[in-house]
Design a protein around this motif. Structure first.
Motif, mmCIF file in Angstrom:
data_model
loop_
_atom_site.group_PDB
_atom_site.id
_atom_site.type_symbol
_atom_site.label_atom_id
_atom_site.label_comp_id
_atom_site.label_asym_id
_atom_site.label_seq_id
_atom_site.Cartn_x
_atom_site.Cartn_y
_atom_site.Cartn_z
ATOM 1 N N UNK A 141 5.076 -2.157 -41.061
ATOM 2 C CA UNK A 141 4.359 -2.646 -39.886
ATOM 3 C C UNK A 141 4.461 -1.678 -38.716
ATOM 4 N N UNK A 142 4.723 -0.415 -39.006
ATOM 5 C CA UNK A 142 4.926 0.581 -37.950
ATOM 6 C C UNK A 142 4.102 1.829 -38.225
ATOM 7 N N UNK A 143 3.524 2.379 -37.168
ATOM 8 C CA UNK A 143 2.883 3.692 -37.231
ATOM 9 C C UNK A 143 3.622 4.602 -36.263
ATOM 10 N N UNK A 144 4.007 5.768 -36.742
ATOM 11 C CA UNK A 144 4.739 6.752 -35.949
ATOM 12 C C UNK A 144 3.766 7.856 -35.534
ATOM 13 N N UNK A 162 9.020 14.448 -43.792
ATOM 14 C CA UNK A 162 10.285 14.265 -43.089
ATOM 15 C C UNK A 162 10.474 12.869 -42.519
ATOM 16 N N UNK A 163 9.357 12.202 -42.158
ATOM 17 C CA UNK A 163 9.459 10.874 -41.564
ATOM 18 C C UNK A 163 9.109 9.761 -42.540
ATOM 19 N N UNK A 164 8.967 10.071 -43.805
ATOM 20 C CA UNK A 164 8.780 9.025 -44.815
ATOM 21 C C UNK A 164 9.986 8.075 -44.770
ATOM 22 N N UNK A 165 9.805 6.771 -44.910
ATOM 23 C CA UNK A 165 8.635 6.048 -45.415
ATOM 24 C C UNK A 165 7.647 5.579 -44.341
ATOM 25 N N UNK A 166 7.816 6.017 -43.074
ATOM 26 C CA UNK A 166 6.902 5.578 -42.037
ATOM 27 C C UNK A 166 5.575 6.338 -42.128
ATOM 28 N N UNK A 167 4.505 5.661 -41.800
ATOM 29 C CA UNK A 167 3.201 6.297 -41.685
ATOM 30 C C UNK A 167 3.175 7.109 -40.401
#
Length: 259
Positions: A141-144, A162-167
């Motif tokens: 539920x987050x977008x970076x 590098x920022x996986x699992x965030x989109x």
């Protein structure tokens, strides 16, 4: 790791290029669907500011997070700009910190950062931000958002990994494309005073107080105070000796190679 919120100065509200803010600091755009958290990696640089403005335009500010990492080495004016920018958007920045300075990290890692390997960035920025995200931002539920621009699109795949699992999204890599000068003009047009380091010739709003000889600044080395440079070079030598690296003068090196 510590977390704090800076004291913000009053912002101004004017229209420029992409985003029009109301007098109360709220966005004129329709708020984004409930439940999505929009986290901007807010470095205090002009690119991350422009990114935050575009995100606010598209999604509103109710679930907008300005996530900043305090490395204990920034120019003090960076935090003035972070506070002013947050006030302009009506969002209190979230500031996380490892607690160490870059030099303490260099000593702990027995390695001095450079333009290719920057342990201070990993330990003082990425890890504290990831800890905050893990605790507060569900990847589903987050977008970076990261503030690199169209000149740096080659970095996108590595940043996404590098920022996986965030989109991860990169608003400044999308049209309309803006140069840093145009972003600075945008900030001025909405009533903000851009960070002073840009006026001093830096291309990034970051300058360790002990002289930046790592990857964080593109200011010419000649601008570093001689004592700071001497300390940095001496620390580099000590770290190399501790790691068993043999140091040779240029003359000795030529002699050895011709032997």
């Amino acid at each position: 790791m510590t977390e704090r919120t800076p004291t913000a100065a009053d912002g101004h509200s004017e229209h420029f290029a992409h985003l029009s803010l109301t007098a109360g600091g709220g966005p004129s755009a329709t708020p984004r669907p409930a439940g999505t958290l929009h986290v901007v990696q807010f470095s205090g640089g002009i690119g991350s500011w422009a990114t935050a403005m575009r995100v606010a335009e598209e999604h509103g500010t109710d679930n907008l997070i300005l996530l900043a990492a305090d490395t204990k080495a920034e120019d003090p004016d960076l935090w003035r700009f972070v506070a002013d920018a947050g006030a302009h958007l009506g969002v209190n920045p979230v500031i996380v910190a490892d607690g160490r300075t870059p030099w303490q990290v260099f000593a702990d890692q027995r390695f001095v950062g450079n333009s290719r390997i920057a342990p201070c960035s990993v330990h003082l920025k990425q890890k504290p931000c990831r800890r905050w995200l893990t605790k507060n931002a569900d990847p589903e539920r987050t977008v970076l958002y990261v503030g690199i621009d169209w000149n740096e699109q080659r970095r996108v795949p590595a940043i996404e990994r590098g920022w996986s699992p965030w989109t991860v999204r990169f608003p400044m890599c999308e049209p309309p494309y803006l140069s840093k000068d145009q972003m600075l003009e945008w900030a001025t047009a909405v009533g903000l005073t851009p960070p002073r380091l840009y006026q001093q010739g830096f291309t990034h709003n970051f300058s360790p107080r002990f002289g930046d000889v790592s990857a964080s600044s593109t200011k010419a080395t000649s601008s570093i105070h001689p004592l700071s440079l001497l300390v940095a070079l001496g620390l580099t030598a000590m770290m190399r000796m501790a790691r068993g690296v043999v140091l040779r003068t240029p003359a000795a090196g030529r002699a050895a190679s011709s032997a």
